[in-house]
Design a protein around this motif. Structure first.
Motif, PDB file in Angstrom:
ATOM      1  N   PRO A 455      39.225 -15.457 -16.391  1.00 45.73           N
ATOM      2  CA  PRO A 455      39.875 -14.170 -16.120  1.00 45.73           C
ATOM      3  C   PRO A 455      40.205 -13.424 -17.406  1.00 45.73           C
ATOM      4  O   PRO A 455      40.489 -14.030 -18.445  1.00 45.73           O
ATOM      5  CB  PRO A 455      41.148 -14.577 -15.375  1.00 45.73           C
ATOM      6  CG  PRO A 455      40.858 -15.927 -14.806  1.00 45.73           C
ATOM      7  CD  PRO A 455      39.958 -16.590 -15.804  1.00 45.73           C
ATOM      8  N   GLU A 458      45.981 -10.481 -18.777  1.00 45.62           N
ATOM      9  CA  GLU A 458      46.904  -9.636 -18.025  1.00 45.62           C
ATOM     10  C   GLU A 458      47.301  -8.421 -18.874  1.00 45.62           C
ATOM     11  O   GLU A 458      47.367  -8.527 -20.096  1.00 45.62           O
ATOM     12  CB  GLU A 458      48.167 -10.437 -17.666  1.00 45.62           C
ATOM     13  CG  GLU A 458      47.943 -11.540 -16.660  1.00 45.62           C
ATOM     14  CD  GLU A 458      47.891 -11.011 -15.235  1.00 45.62           C
ATOM     15  OE1 GLU A 458      48.027  -9.778 -15.044  1.00 45.62           O
ATOM     16  OE2 GLU A 458      47.705 -11.826 -14.330  1.00 45.62           O
ATOM     17  N   ARG A 461      42.182  -6.161 -15.129  1.00 44.39           N
ATOM     18  CA  ARG A 461      41.317  -6.694 -14.088  1.00 44.39           C
ATOM     19  C   ARG A 461      39.900  -6.185 -14.355  1.00 44.39           C
ATOM     20  O   ARG A 461      39.729  -5.117 -14.938  1.00 44.39           O
ATOM     21  CB  ARG A 461      41.771  -6.255 -12.697  1.00 44.39           C
ATOM     22  CG  ARG A 461      43.194  -6.708 -12.335  1.00 44.39           C
ATOM     23  CD  ARG A 461      43.257  -8.214 -12.132  1.00 44.39           C
ATOM     24  NE  ARG A 461      44.544  -8.657 -11.619  1.00 44.39           N
ATOM     25  CZ  ARG A 461      45.539  -9.103 -12.372  1.00 44.39           C
ATOM     26  NH1 ARG A 461      45.414  -9.098 -13.705  1.00 44.39           N
ATOM     27  NH2 ARG A 461      46.667  -9.522 -11.838  1.00 44.39           N
ATOM     28  N   ASP A 483      37.570 -10.095 -10.208  1.00 45.79           N
ATOM     29  CA  ASP A 483      38.725 -10.806 -10.724  1.00 45.79           C
ATOM     30  C   ASP A 483      39.293 -11.762  -9.675  1.00 45.79           C
ATOM     31  O   ASP A 483      39.608 -11.350  -8.552  1.00 45.79           O
ATOM     32  CB  ASP A 483      39.806  -9.805 -11.148  1.00 45.79           C
ATOM     33  CG  ASP A 483      40.784 -10.423 -12.126  1.00 45.79           C
ATOM     34  OD1 ASP A 483      41.570 -11.279 -11.691  1.00 45.79           O
ATOM     35  OD2 ASP A 483      40.729 -10.049 -13.305  1.00 45.79           O
ATOM     36  N   PRO A 484      39.436 -13.055 -10.000  1.00 47.46           N
ATOM     37  CA  PRO A 484      39.899 -14.021  -9.010  1.00 47.46           C
ATOM     38  C   PRO A 484      41.364 -13.860  -8.609  1.00 47.46           C
ATOM     39  O   PRO A 484      41.796 -14.424  -7.613  1.00 47.46           O
ATOM     40  CB  PRO A 484      39.674 -15.373  -9.717  1.00 47.46           C
ATOM     41  CG  PRO A 484      39.729 -15.054 -11.173  1.00 47.46           C
ATOM     42  CD  PRO A 484      39.119 -13.676 -11.295  1.00 47.46           C
ATOM     43  N   ARG A 485      42.112 -13.055  -9.371  1.00 47.54           N
ATOM     44  CA  ARG A 485      43.532 -12.868  -9.044  1.00 47.54           C
ATOM     45  C   ARG A 485      43.764 -11.745  -8.043  1.00 47.54           C
ATOM     46  O   ARG A 485      44.878 -11.558  -7.565  1.00 47.54           O
ATOM     47  CB  ARG A 485      44.306 -12.554 -10.344  1.00 47.54           C
ATOM     48  CG  ARG A 485      44.282 -13.692 -11.347  1.00 47.54           C
ATOM     49  CD  ARG A 485      44.651 -13.225 -12.744  1.00 47.54           C
ATOM     50  NE  ARG A 485      43.664 -12.289 -13.268  1.00 47.54           N
ATOM     51  CZ  ARG A 485      43.639 -11.843 -14.526  1.00 47.54           C
ATOM     52  NH1 ARG A 485      44.555 -12.260 -15.377  1.00 47.54           N
ATOM     53  NH2 ARG A 485      42.713 -11.000 -14.924  1.00 47.54           N
ATOM     54  N   GLU A 486      42.704 -11.019  -7.720  1.00 46.86           N
ATOM     55  CA  GLU A 486      42.843  -9.910  -6.792  1.00 46.86           C
ATOM     56  C   GLU A 486      42.069 -10.182  -5.505  1.00 46.86           C
ATOM     57  O   GLU A 486      41.610 -11.281  -5.267  1.00 46.86           O
ATOM     58  CB  GLU A 486      42.378  -8.606  -7.466  1.00 46.86           C
ATOM     59  CG  GLU A 486      43.249  -8.211  -8.650  1.00 46.86           C
ATOM     60  CD  GLU A 486      44.690  -7.902  -8.266  1.00 46.86           C
ATOM     61  OE1 GLU A 486      44.958  -7.603  -7.081  1.00 46.86           O
ATOM     62  OE2 GLU A 486      45.565  -7.973  -9.152  1.00 46.86           O
ATOM     63  N   SER A 487      41.902  -9.141  -4.692  1.00 48.60           N
ATOM     64  CA  SER A 487      41.338  -9.321  -3.354  1.00 48.60           C
ATOM     65  C   SER A 487      40.042  -8.566  -3.170  1.00 48.60           C
ATOM     66  O   SER A 487      39.708  -8.135  -2.062  1.00 48.60           O
ATOM     67  CB  SER A 487      42.370  -8.861  -2.316  1.00 48.60           C
ATOM     68  OG  SER A 487      43.603  -9.478  -2.514  1.00 48.60           O
TER      69      SER A 487
END
Length: 494
Positions: A455, A458, A461, A483-487
């Motif tokens: 990723p 921060e 994204r 990005d794996p932290r989002e949807s």
């Protein structure tokens, strides 16, 4: 197209009398003698009417078709569907952009704008095999106007996507609009990405009666999975499909926008709409090994900041902190009137950027089977723009850049100029983190030969597509990642 061995027709048995071939038989016999049985099958299926989907229908392209990565799943699916139907990366980008205007109106919409980098490997094409920037940032009206308690930007998304399509598209523009129109008219489930944005600004957004009708159920903000129906937006998209994009700037829709913008405290004039034109520009260029890298140029100055961060990482690959600081320092100096982009990039010992809150944005990338690629960043200049929907038109007005700081729109693309082939692309969001997101995503991808192996820092994204074996070339090496932290969603076929 995969080419197989030369297929030769079998030797015919001698006959007492020669039979004259029909035109259709002769055509198929000629095709059979050409390389590439897949081509023969496609053409013969079309002539005989016995084949699968035709061009323009999903499933027309089999095997490798490219990929799409976007922050909202339905938009990514719309882009892939266009690629599957035989569209180019630009056609897919238009589909993604218009779908985001329906499914992620917090960050993209007809009232907003953005910027894209487009690439075609064709040395005889529009840009001679060199990336080109399509800039359609939403400007402020020439005059603030009376009762401007919520100043709006001049809408640019439709014109910008139309220019991108005119340069690099192949499918009819109106057929791409139709898909987004249907989603708006009949509804789509609220995605996790939109639900998250709604939860952040529900109270001020729902203070607008038109927004309350669209984004709430009995005054309660919509949540993930509930249906988002926008019939007025569907009607506006229908008008664009039937009358053309120009209607929004010099026609009936333009008159309605002028009238309705005054009702929501963000007035603009017909002259503002007529004069709001997207433009083509040369990107900012740098090199990496044997490849070249292109970044969005100002006014999409997130690309300028990404260029600065990338050059820092090229010298110090692990120093993400220095790269991020350099990116923001360069953007700050440029906005303060520090000279040309080249002069600002060359400046050393720039003072650290002061604290600044940048508006939200969204990004996506597309790639087709021929190595055409597009990377875009879109924005409403604020989360949900002004928070007010133009009555009867169904779309939110974007915030005027005179009322909020412009966002850092960032995207970059890597290609090899010697062989005219695509290697990688990234588009970023995350407000102040967008430039470093693009720079780090590209650098990590180039060093690992994987699309976004880790990723990005921060709050950035990114959406990435990469073909380490280049395209045209080895399409089996191509991959895509969001990005794996989002949807969001990244998908394609190879």
């Amino acid at each position: 197209m995969r080419r197989g061995p030369l297929n030769r027709p079998p030797q015919a048995t001698p006959r007492p009398a020669r039979r004259r071939a029909t035109p259709l038989t002769a055509a198929l016999a000629l095709l059979a003698a050409l390389p590439g049985c897949a081509t023969v099958n496609k053409v013969s299926d079309t002539l005989l009417g016995t084949g699968g989907p035709s061009v323009g229908q999903p499933g027309y392209v089999s095997g490798f078709l490219g990929g799409v990565a976007a922050d909202e799943p339905r938009a990514a699916l719309a882009g892939r569907e266009v690629l599957s139907s035989g569209g180019t990366a630009a056609d897919a980008a238009v589909a993604v952009g218009l779908t985001l205007a329906v499914t992620l109106p917090s960050r993209a919409g007809l009232g907003g704008g953005g910027a894209c980098i487009a690439y075609s490997p064709n040395p005889r094409g529009q840009a001679a095999g060199v990336p080109e920037a399509v800039l359609f940032t939403a400007p402020a009206p020439a005059q603030p106007g009376a009762n401007a308690d919520r100043p709006a930007a001049v809408p640019m998304l439709a014109r910008g996507l139309f220019l991108l399509h005119a340069r690099y598209g192949s499918r009819p523009f109106e057929t791409i609009i139709a898909s987004a129109e249907e989603l708006a008219r009949f509804g789509a489930p609220v995605s996790r990405a939109l639900a998250k944005d709604l939860a952040l600004v529900a109270a001020p957004l729902l203070a607008d009666p038109n927004a309350r009708v669209v984004f709430s159920q009995n005054g309660v903000p919509l949540t993930e999975g509930q249906m988002l129906r926008q019939p007025d937006l569907g009607s506006t998209l229908s008008q664009l499909r039937v009358a053309g994009v120009g209607d929004m700037y010099v026609g009936t829709l333009a008159g309605r926008i002028v009238q309705d913008s005054a009702l929501i405290g963000g007035p603009m004039t017909v002259a503002d709409l007529r004069g709001a034109l997207p433009k083509l520009a040369a990107p900012l260029f740098t090199t990496y090994g044997n490849d070249r890298v292109a970044f969005l140029p100002p006014p999409a100055d997130g690309g300028l900041a990404a260029d600065a961060a990338f050059d820092t990482l090229a010298a110090h690959p692990s120093d993400l902190s220095a790269a991020g600081a350099r990116a923001l320092a360069v953007a700050s100096r440029y906005r303060a009137g520090g000279g040309t982009p080249e002069a600002v990039l060359a400046a050393r010992d720039l003072p650290a950027a002061g604290p600044m809150v940048f508006p939200a944005s969204t990004s996506f990338t597309t790639l087709d089977r021929n190595g055409n690629a597009v990377a875009c960043a879109l924005t409403m200049n604020n989360l949900f723009g002004t928070g007010r929907i133009l009555p009867g038109l169904g779309f939110l007005a974007a915030a005027s850049p005179n009322a909020v700081p412009p966002p850092l729109l960032a995207a970059g693309l890597v290609w090899n100029d010697n062989i005219k082939a695509f290697r990688a692309e990234a588009a970023g969001s995350g407000q102040s983190g967008a430039p470093l997101a693009v720079a780090a995503a590209l650098m990590n991808t180039l060093r690992s030969n994987q699309p976004m192996p880790v990723p990005v820092p921060e709050p950035g994204r990114a959406n990435v597509i990469a073909c380490p074996g280049y395209l045209p070339g080895d399409n089996s090496t191509c991959g895509w990642a969001n990005d794996p932290r989002e949807s969001g969603l990244a998908l394609g076929a190879n």
